[in-house]
Design a protein around this motif. Sequence first.
Motif, PDB file in Angstrom:
ATOM      1  N   PHE A 298      -8.383   6.508   4.548  1.00 43.04           N
ATOM      2  CA  PHE A 298      -6.867   6.461   4.287  1.00 43.04           C
ATOM      3  C   PHE A 298      -6.427   6.058   3.063  1.00 43.04           C
ATOM      4  CE2 PHE A 298      -8.291   2.427   6.085  1.00 43.04           C
ATOM      5  CZ  PHE A 298      -7.537   1.457   5.537  1.00 43.04           C
ATOM      6  N   LYS A 299      -5.454   6.172   2.616  1.00 45.24           N
ATOM      7  CA  LYS A 299      -4.954   6.031   1.232  1.00 45.24           C
ATOM      8  C   LYS A 299      -4.267   4.803   1.394  1.00 45.24           C
ATOM      9  CE  LYS A 299      -2.100   8.327  -2.445  1.00 45.24           C
ATOM     10  NZ  LYS A 299      -1.458   9.518  -2.665  1.00 45.24           N
ATOM     11  N   VAL A 300      -4.679   3.735   0.276  1.00 42.22           N
ATOM     12  CA  VAL A 300      -3.894   2.480  -0.175  1.00 42.22           C
ATOM     13  C   VAL A 300      -3.592   2.444  -1.329  1.00 42.22           C
ATOM     14  CG1 VAL A 300      -4.026  -0.113   0.168  1.00 42.22           C
ATOM     15  CG2 VAL A 300      -5.202   1.498   1.897  1.00 42.22           C
ATOM     16  N   ALA A 301      -2.193   2.152  -1.615  1.00 41.42           N
ATOM     17  CA  ALA A 301      -1.936   2.111  -3.163  1.00 41.42           C
ATOM     18  C   ALA A 301      -2.025   0.688  -3.608  1.00 41.42           C
ATOM     19  CB  ALA A 301      -0.114   2.359  -3.198  1.00 41.42           C
ATOM     20  N   THR A 302      -2.001   0.574  -4.770  1.00 37.83           N
ATOM     21  CA  THR A 302      -2.438  -0.839  -5.615  1.00 37.83           C
ATOM     22  C   THR A 302      -1.381  -1.800  -5.013  1.00 37.83           C
ATOM     23  OG1 THR A 302      -1.189  -0.247  -7.513  1.00 37.83           O
ATOM     24  CG2 THR A 302      -3.596   0.168  -7.597  1.00 37.83           C
ATOM     25  N   ASP A 303      -0.254  -1.524  -4.555  1.00 38.40           N
ATOM     26  CA  ASP A 303       0.930  -2.397  -3.945  1.00 38.40           C
ATOM     27  C   ASP A 303       0.531  -2.689  -2.566  1.00 38.40           C
ATOM     28  OD1 ASP A 303       1.848  -0.191  -2.668  1.00 38.40           O
ATOM     29  OD2 ASP A 303       3.761  -0.195  -3.705  1.00 38.40           O
ATOM     30  N   GLY A 304      -0.379  -2.124  -1.970  1.00 39.73           N
ATOM     31  CA  GLY A 304      -0.991  -2.640  -0.800  1.00 39.73           C
ATOM     32  C   GLY A 304      -0.371  -1.793   0.482  1.00 39.73           C
ATOM     33  N   LYS A 305       0.510  -0.624   0.179  1.00 41.30           N
ATOM     34  CA  LYS A 305       1.200   0.339   0.794  1.00 41.30           C
ATOM     35  C   LYS A 305       0.037   1.162   1.390  1.00 41.30           C
ATOM     36  CE  LYS A 305       5.736  -0.153  -0.669  1.00 41.30           C
ATOM     37  NZ  LYS A 305       6.858   0.517  -1.462  1.00 41.30           N
ATOM     38  N   ILE A 306       0.163   1.593   2.832  1.00 41.58           N
ATOM     39  CA  ILE A 306      -0.885   2.562   3.437  1.00 41.58           C
ATOM     40  C   ILE A 306      -0.093   4.012   3.620  1.00 41.58           C
ATOM     41  CG2 ILE A 306      -2.130   3.013   5.517  1.00 41.58           C
ATOM     42  CD1 ILE A 306      -2.485   0.046   5.673  1.00 41.58           C
ATOM     43  N   TYR A 307      -0.815   4.828   3.358  1.00 35.65           N
ATOM     44  CA  TYR A 307      -0.369   6.347   3.307  1.00 35.65           C
ATOM     45  C   TYR A 307      -0.790   7.023   4.316  1.00 35.65           C
ATOM     46  CZ  TYR A 307       2.178   5.340  -1.190  1.00 35.65           C
ATOM     47  OH  TYR A 307       3.010   4.660  -2.021  1.00 35.65           O
ATOM     48  N   CYS A 308       0.000   7.900   5.010  1.00 35.66           N
ATOM     49  CA  CYS A 308      -0.486   8.736   6.261  1.00 35.66           C
ATOM     50  C   CYS A 308      -0.956  10.004   5.611  1.00 35.66           C
ATOM     51  CB  CYS A 308       0.698   9.160   7.120  1.00 35.66           C
ATOM     52  SG  CYS A 308       2.042  10.278   6.616  1.00 35.66           S
ATOM     53  N   ASN A 309      -1.434  11.006   6.373  1.00 32.16           N
ATOM     54  CA  ASN A 309      -1.730  12.380   5.934  1.00 32.16           C
ATOM     55  C   ASN A 309      -0.874  13.168   5.261  1.00 32.16           C
ATOM     56  OD1 ASN A 309      -4.418  11.622   7.031  1.00 32.16           O
ATOM     57  ND2 ASN A 309      -3.882  12.341   8.950  1.00 32.16           N
ATOM     58  N   HIS A 310       0.476  12.692   5.309  1.00 30.72           N
ATOM     59  CA  HIS A 310       1.432  13.667   4.714  1.00 30.72           C
ATOM     60  C   HIS A 310       1.650  12.984   3.488  1.00 30.72           C
ATOM     61  CE1 HIS A 310       3.259  14.639   8.689  1.00 30.72           C
ATOM     62  NE2 HIS A 310       2.827  15.802   8.214  1.00 30.72           N
ATOM     63  N   ASP A 311       0.992  11.852   2.663  1.00 29.43           N
ATOM     64  CA  ASP A 311       1.053  11.205   1.490  1.00 29.43           C
ATOM     65  C   ASP A 311       2.583  10.636   1.638  1.00 29.43           C
ATOM     66  OD1 ASP A 311      -1.204  11.109   0.163  1.00 29.43           O
ATOM     67  OD2 ASP A 311      -0.821  12.721  -1.124  1.00 29.43           O
ATOM     68  N   MET A 312       2.889  10.012   2.875  1.00 26.79           N
ATOM     69  CA  MET A 312       4.079   9.375   2.939  1.00 26.79           C
ATOM     70  C   MET A 312       3.719   7.789   3.299  1.00 26.79           C
ATOM     71  SD  MET A 312       6.421  11.908   5.007  1.00 26.79           S
ATOM     72  CE  MET A 312       8.009  11.145   4.730  1.00 26.79           C
ATOM     73  N   VAL A 313       4.437   6.688   3.037  1.00 33.49           N
ATOM     74  CA  VAL A 313       4.053   5.357   3.564  1.00 33.49           C
ATOM     75  C   VAL A 313       3.958   5.274   5.004  1.00 33.49           C
ATOM     76  CG1 VAL A 313       4.763   3.115   3.105  1.00 33.49           C
ATOM     77  CG2 VAL A 313       5.095   4.347   1.382  1.00 33.49           C
ATOM     78  N   ALA A 314       2.924   4.695   5.324  1.00 34.17           N
ATOM     79  CA  ALA A 314       2.938   4.778   7.043  1.00 34.17           C
ATOM     80  C   ALA A 314       3.647   3.411   7.377  1.00 34.17           C
ATOM     81  CB  ALA A 314       1.415   4.634   7.254  1.00 34.17           C
TER      82      ALA A 314
END
Length: 131
Positions: free
Chosen positions: A15-31
């Motif tokens: 899964f994708k995590v931004a440097t600000d700690g936000k986790i992203y779903c498979n749509h590249d949207m914040v989970a």
Amino acid sequence: MSTSTSSPSRKPRIFKVATDGKIYCNHDMVAICRVAGNRSTRPSHAFYGCPLWPSMDCKFFIWKEDVDAIFAGHEYRKVLELRNNALEIKIANLEVEKMMLEEENKNLKLKMAKSTFVSKKYYIICIVIVG
């Protein structure tokens, strides 16, 4: 640590995590962080899921405690140190850019003041009375 992370038969989650700690779903949207209901295997436990659920759900799901366990490790501290170093460099670059813009602003003000002084034209108005 979650008992689910120690299971050897579990597939690794990517899964994708931004440097600000936000986790992203498979749509590249914040989970979205939600809480599991009573019918779950882990009632009242927090998890991250797709923000488009239930209409356009991408099936992204990860337990919050699993994410927390990952970020509690030594590797994440290194990531935070690198992020901190990158931010310090960015701040230094912005300070240099600010100084350059201030200097450019000062030069433009001087140039404008000179051009205003030079370009002023004086007119003599003559009134002729005929009569």
